[in-house]
Each structure stands twice: as C-alpha cells, then as structure tokens.
Design a protein around this motif. Sequence first.
Motif, mmCIF file in Angstrom:
data_model
loop_
_atom_site.group_PDB
_atom_site.id
_atom_site.type_symbol
_atom_site.label_atom_id
_atom_site.label_comp_id
_atom_site.label_asym_id
_atom_site.label_seq_id
_atom_site.Cartn_x
_atom_site.Cartn_y
_atom_site.Cartn_z
ATOM 1 N N ALA A 116 0.851 -1.226 0.093
ATOM 2 C CA ALA A 116 0.007 -0.031 -0.069
ATOM 3 C C ALA A 116 0.746 1.117 -0.108
ATOM 4 O O ALA A 116 0.610 2.111 -0.666
ATOM 5 C CB ALA A 116 -0.841 -0.099 1.141
ATOM 6 N N ASP B 75 4.083 2.243 -1.454
ATOM 7 C CA ASP B 75 5.367 1.662 -2.250
ATOM 8 C C ASP B 75 6.051 2.998 -2.738
ATOM 9 O O ASP B 75 5.530 3.531 -3.772
ATOM 10 C CB ASP B 75 4.722 1.088 -3.484
ATOM 11 N N ASP C 50 10.399 7.515 -5.010
ATOM 12 C CA ASP C 50 9.796 8.659 -4.580
ATOM 13 C C ASP C 50 9.704 8.572 -2.932
ATOM 14 O O ASP C 50 8.949 8.162 -2.674
ATOM 15 C CB ASP C 50 8.584 8.990 -5.449
ATOM 16 N N SER D 29 -2.594 12.595 5.822
ATOM 17 C CA SER D 29 -2.610 12.304 4.367
ATOM 18 C C SER D 29 -4.214 12.635 3.763
ATOM 19 O O SER D 29 -4.985 12.091 4.634
ATOM 20 C CB SER D 29 -2.196 11.061 4.036
ATOM 21 N N HIS E 64 -3.442 12.835 -5.564
ATOM 22 C CA HIS E 64 -1.898 12.555 -5.489
ATOM 23 C C HIS E 64 -1.526 11.420 -4.835
ATOM 24 O O HIS E 64 -0.384 10.996 -4.834
ATOM 25 C CB HIS E 64 -1.327 13.711 -5.195
ATOM 26 N N ILE F 294 -1.506 7.618 -4.941
ATOM 27 C CA ILE F 294 -1.930 6.420 -5.733
ATOM 28 C C ILE F 294 -2.027 4.990 -5.120
ATOM 29 O O ILE F 294 -1.311 4.566 -4.228
ATOM 30 C CB ILE F 294 -0.652 6.203 -6.818
ATOM 31 N N THR G 93 -0.252 7.647 4.514
ATOM 32 C CA THR G 93 -0.213 7.336 3.223
ATOM 33 C C THR G 93 -0.848 5.930 2.994
ATOM 34 O O THR G 93 -1.909 5.930 2.192
ATOM 35 C CB THR G 93 0.962 7.352 2.495
HETATM 36 P P1 AMP Z 1 1.714 11.845 1.767
HETATM 37 O O1 AMP Z 1 1.128 13.195 1.612
HETATM 38 O O2 AMP Z 1 2.568 11.672 2.853
HETATM 39 O O3 AMP Z 1 0.348 10.827 1.845
HETATM 40 O O4 AMP Z 1 2.512 11.430 0.510
HETATM 41 C C1 AMP Z 1 1.933 11.509 -0.815
HETATM 42 C C2 AMP Z 1 2.848 11.775 -1.832
HETATM 43 O O5 AMP Z 1 3.946 10.497 -1.920
HETATM 44 C C3 AMP Z 1 2.590 11.786 -3.239
HETATM 45 O O6 AMP Z 1 2.511 13.164 -3.408
HETATM 46 C C4 AMP Z 1 3.406 10.986 -4.063
HETATM 47 O O7 AMP Z 1 4.492 11.629 -4.194
HETATM 48 C C5 AMP Z 1 3.871 9.742 -3.099
HETATM 49 N N1 AMP Z 1 2.702 8.691 -3.141
HETATM 50 C C6 AMP Z 1 1.811 8.564 -3.831
HETATM 51 N N2 AMP Z 1 1.007 7.384 -3.588
HETATM 52 C C7 AMP Z 1 2.289 6.651 -2.915
HETATM 53 C C8 AMP Z 1 2.028 5.444 -2.197
HETATM 54 N N3 AMP Z 1 1.003 4.510 -2.698
HETATM 55 N N4 AMP Z 1 3.178 4.886 -1.600
HETATM 56 C C9 AMP Z 1 4.070 5.692 -1.680
HETATM 57 N N5 AMP Z 1 4.320 7.146 -1.893
HETATM 58 C C10 AMP Z 1 3.198 7.450 -2.561
#
Ligand code: AMP
Length: 353
Positions: free
Chosen positions: A118, A120, A173, A245, A262, A264, A294
């Motif tokens: 979840a 990644d 990322d 988040s 944002h 995914i 997240t």
């Molecule tokens: P957060 O605001 O801490 O939930 O992080 C969101 C950011 O993490 C997004 O803007 C992406 O750059 C990255 N991201 C998006 N989906 C995922 C995911 N499923 N796992 C890890 N990083 C993610």
Amino acid sequence: MYKLLVIFSILFCLTSCGAVSSSSMPPTETTARETDTTKMSRTVFAMDTVSELTVYAYDETVLDLAEEKLAELEKKLSVTLPESEIYALNHNGTATLSKDSATLLESAIDICDDTNGALDVTIYPIVSAWGFTTGNYRIPTETELTELRKNIGCEKVTRDGTTFSVPAGVEIDLGSVAKGYSGDLLSALLTENGVTSALLNLGGNVQAVGTKPNGEDWKVAVRHPIDTENYLGILSLSDMAAITSGGYERYFVGEDGNTYCHIIDPETGRPADSGLLSVTVVGESGLICDAMSTALFVMGLDTAVSYWKSHDGFDVIFVTENGDIYVTEGLSDSFTLSEYYAPLGMTVIERGA
Ligand code: AMP
Ligand code: MG
C-alpha cells in the motif's frame, strides 16, 4: 497546481512564554525555563511546502541549525533536485546514499513489505505520469498504466552496504515519508541542543518536541478535509508526531470532470479511491506516522483498522467520504471534536473489538 499550504493551524497558549513573577511561584524547573527561554518562530520553504518552526530557546542558533538540517535533507531526499541522492539513484540506476537517505529508504522498503505494497516508494513513474510532479496533469491510459505498473515494487530495489540500485524504469519517490522523517531528525537535533519545548509544522505534518514551556501538552487543531470554515478537532500532544494524508492536499479535476488525487493505489496505478477523505496518524515516530498516513489512506477504513489492530506505536483519526469520524482508542482522551463537529460524534475503534 492546487495545494493547501496550512493543514493544521497551531494553537499556542500565548501567555506561556511571558515573564513569570518569581515571588508568587515556587522555584520549579518549569518556571525557571519559562523565564529563561523565549518563543521564536521561523517560516521556511523546503520540500515543496511551507514549514513553521517554533522553539522556546535562548537564542536563534537552534533555529539556524534546524533550517540548515531541513535544507540538507531536501538536498538528499528530493526526487526533483538534480543534485539529490535520490535523483542520482533514479537517473544512474545506482547511488551510494548518506546515512540519512539510506535509513529512510531502507525503512520505507520494510514498510512497503509490511503494508502489502500500500506504501510503495517505487511509485514515482506513475506519480509522474499523472503529472503530480510537474503540474502538467493528465489521465494516463489503461495501457500506459499497465506498462508502468510492471516497474512498481520495492523488491526491485537492491542494496549492497549503503549503495542502492534500481533496474531501468524503476524510480524512487520518498515524498510519502520525507517530511515525517525530517521531523524526527529535527526533533532529535533540537533536543541534542538543549531544547525541551518546540512545535514543528512541516507543511501540516506536526512534530511536538517536549511540552509547552509550562509543562502542558501542545494543542494542535486538526483541519477537516473539506470544510475550510470549521476545524475537525484538537489533539493534545507531547513528544509526538501528528501527520495527515488527504486527497484534498493535491489533486486535479480531469477533462472527464472527475477529481484525481496525488495518493496512488499501487495496485491499480490510479489515485486511491478507498472511501477515505483523510487519515491523521499520531505516534512517537514521525517516519512511521508519515508512512502510515499514506498507506492507511490507500487501504481504506476496513483494511486500515485491521492493520492498526495488529500493529503498535500509532493511533489514527479517519474521516470518511460520508463525513463519519473514527478514532482509534489511544486518542479517545487526547482528541476532542470541535464545537461544530461535536454533535456528529466520533466512533472509537477498540483494539480488542
Ligand atoms: P503523503 O502526503 O505523505 O500521503 O504522501 C503523498 C506523496 O507520496 C505523493 O505526492 C507522491 O509523491 C507519493 N505517493 C503517492 N502514492 C504513494 C504510495 N502509494 N506509496 C508511496 N508514495 C506514494
Ligand atoms: Mg505520508
């Protein structure tokens, strides 16, 4: 690109740093600290967000140190800065990482495994395809997403000591964990430098260092994911992180009229559509809270609750698309709904239930 800059507003007891009359008060450690330290704040732009660092200290040196550390971490962890270690890893396929970057990447990979993907951090090619890094938003085709999904999976990252490698097409990322981890490192830095009272707001991710100077918990207002007029509630915190988040933080409305956020879902390559509007995670480790906010957002309420029941070290506030509010039992005393939301009530989730 739309981004709400302030997720939490921070409530201070404004009298706590004022002069204290020593004649009427016993000479406790708290009162001595109150008279000696001064409240100092600094606004810093780093990691694509505005941070507000507030410390009670003797002079501004600690804020200089914190600001430098934040800039240093951004230079190591950024996915877009060409001089960063993560950029080097993504573009050269291999890079020797500093301790800070290696620790974070290794932890994120472990959490990826534990959350069944979840969270990644190899999600970057998909985040880019949707335009979230550039602001050139678009809806990728299903064929494109199927192709991109072949390069997703933390097991693709290999490590030899502090040298990490990724195959062609795989890109890291750390945006989901970098701010929480930075909060931990800044908190440790401030503590090492004698600070016992600080509140760090890294773009809405809050790290409370110690207590307020008078020994009371920090009070942090948690915003409602949609309602910008009324906040959701107040958290009482000391030596804790509180990290949210939410789809509202960064999103676009596509040509089809749908809203795409944002965060995914790595399984589909599409923005998570799990029925949650926001997930706030509270715990001692900013890194864990950030990773969990997240991951639990992607999982959706039921899976997230099962996950929480089998893991210690954090508690959660969920707001669902229906507007329902759930909190895990560890927060039942330290989270209070605002006057506006109190009539709605919140469901307390118990570990044993
Ligand atoms: P957060 O605001 O801490 O939930 O992080 C969101 C950011 O993490 C997004 O803007 C992406 O750059 C990255 N991201 C998006 N989906 C995922 C995911 N499923 N796992 C890890 N990083 C993610
Ligand atoms: Mg996160």
